[in-house]
Design an enzyme around this catalytic site. Structure first.
Site, PDB file in Angstrom:
ATOM      1  NE  ARG A 161     -16.794  33.257  21.185  1.00 24.60           N
ATOM      2  CZ  ARG A 161     -17.162  33.423  19.919  1.00 24.60           C
ATOM      3  NH1 ARG A 161     -18.261  34.115  19.640  1.00 24.60           N
ATOM      4  NH2 ARG A 161     -16.446  32.905  18.944  1.00 24.60           N
ATOM      5  CG  ASP A 162     -11.953  37.858  23.086  1.00 25.42           C
ATOM      6  OD1 ASP A 162     -11.135  37.056  22.600  1.00 25.42           O
ATOM      7  OD2 ASP A 162     -12.861  38.385  22.412  1.00 25.42           O
ATOM      8  CB  CYS A 163     -12.368  35.517  29.968  1.00 23.88           C
ATOM      9  SG  CYS A 163     -12.725  35.950  31.682  1.00 23.88           S
TER      10      CYS A 163
END
Length: 265
Positions: A161-163
């Site tokens: 999700r915060d890649c």
């Protein structure tokens, strides 16, 4: 619920872990209404503490309206760390976790991880590649490793999700040889764990990775190399099967770039 590993099992034996966490002092990295991130030293080693203090009703409603699950505690990161170790993906080492309370508005939790040092984020390591290109073999080695990590992560049911490349840490010293290459993925507090990663969330991770690496001088050939490693398919087949993702990546990356520019004005 409290889970402790060495050295906390010894240092905090017979003590209230939540009270011990409250006394920790160090460098504050982030201070939000419901979350605090602190780097501290204990018994001669450096660690990170993330202290979650429930959440607000406003935050829950905002996330649900956006069709996102709000971060309600440290358990998500704790479980993601253990799952990644099972999958053979390098990440943080958790040494402490605690959670108490049922009401998500008042639930308190913490996670303590070893400080991964010495390391440098790929965002910083690759920052001057556009003007000072690295050795091609080193660049391809790093691209291949990140692609393999993300493939294993997704295959194992985790989406980040915060890649972004800032959340991949290169361990130092790195000599340029593959046997010395170690990269760890961090900041897993928003990660989701399922039996299978939905296509939508897989694509969000891949687009985030693509966008965050747009300014480091990667060529189309480099991007194709990543795709071949991630999908484990011939390039022609990837371009046919994933045409929607490729179009979506270009559109969304441009949109994110515009939004970032507007915020900085």
């Amino acid at each position: 619920m409290v889970e402790l590993k060495a050295p906390l099992t010894t240092l905090w034996r017979g003590k209230d872990a939540f009270e011990e966490v409250k006394t920790l002092q160090g460098e504050v990295f982030r201070e939000l209404e419901t979350r605090r991130t602190l780097r501290f030293e204990l018994d001669g080693k450096s660690y990170f503490l993330k202290w979650h203090k429930g959440t607000s009703l406003k935050e829950i409603v905002k996330n649900l309206i956006s069709l996102r699950m709000p971060v309600l505690g440290a358990d998500r990161e704790w479980h993601a760390i253990h799952r990644l170790h099972e999958l053979g993906v390098d990440t943080m080492h958790g040494v402490g976790f605690g959670e108490k309370g049922v009401n998500p508005l008042t639930r308190t939790s913490f996670i303590i991880t070893e400080d991964l040092t010495p390391t440098i984020s790929l965002e910083d390591y690759c920052a001057d590649w556009a003007v000072n290109p690295p050795d091609a073999q080193v660049k391809w080695m790093i691209i291949k490793r990140v692609a393999t990590m993300v493939r294993k992560m997704h295959a194992g049911g985790i989406n980040h999700r915060d890649c972004y490349i800032c959340h991949f840490l290169l361990h130092l010293p790195f000599t340029g040889r593959e046997e010395d290459l170690k990269i760890s993925v961090i900041d897993l507090h928003r990660a989701q764990i399922r039996q299978h990663v939905p296509l939508r969330w897989r694509d969000k991770d891949l687009i985030g990775l693509y966008f965050s690496s747009m300014n480091i001088g990667l060529t189309q050939r480099d991007i194709f190399r990543f795709m071949r490693e991630y999908f484990s398919l011939p390039l022609r087949e990837i371009l046919q099967k994933e045409s929607g993702l490729i179009h979506q990546a270009d559109v969304k990356a441009a949109r994110i770039k515009e939004r970032t520019i507007r915020k900085n004005l």
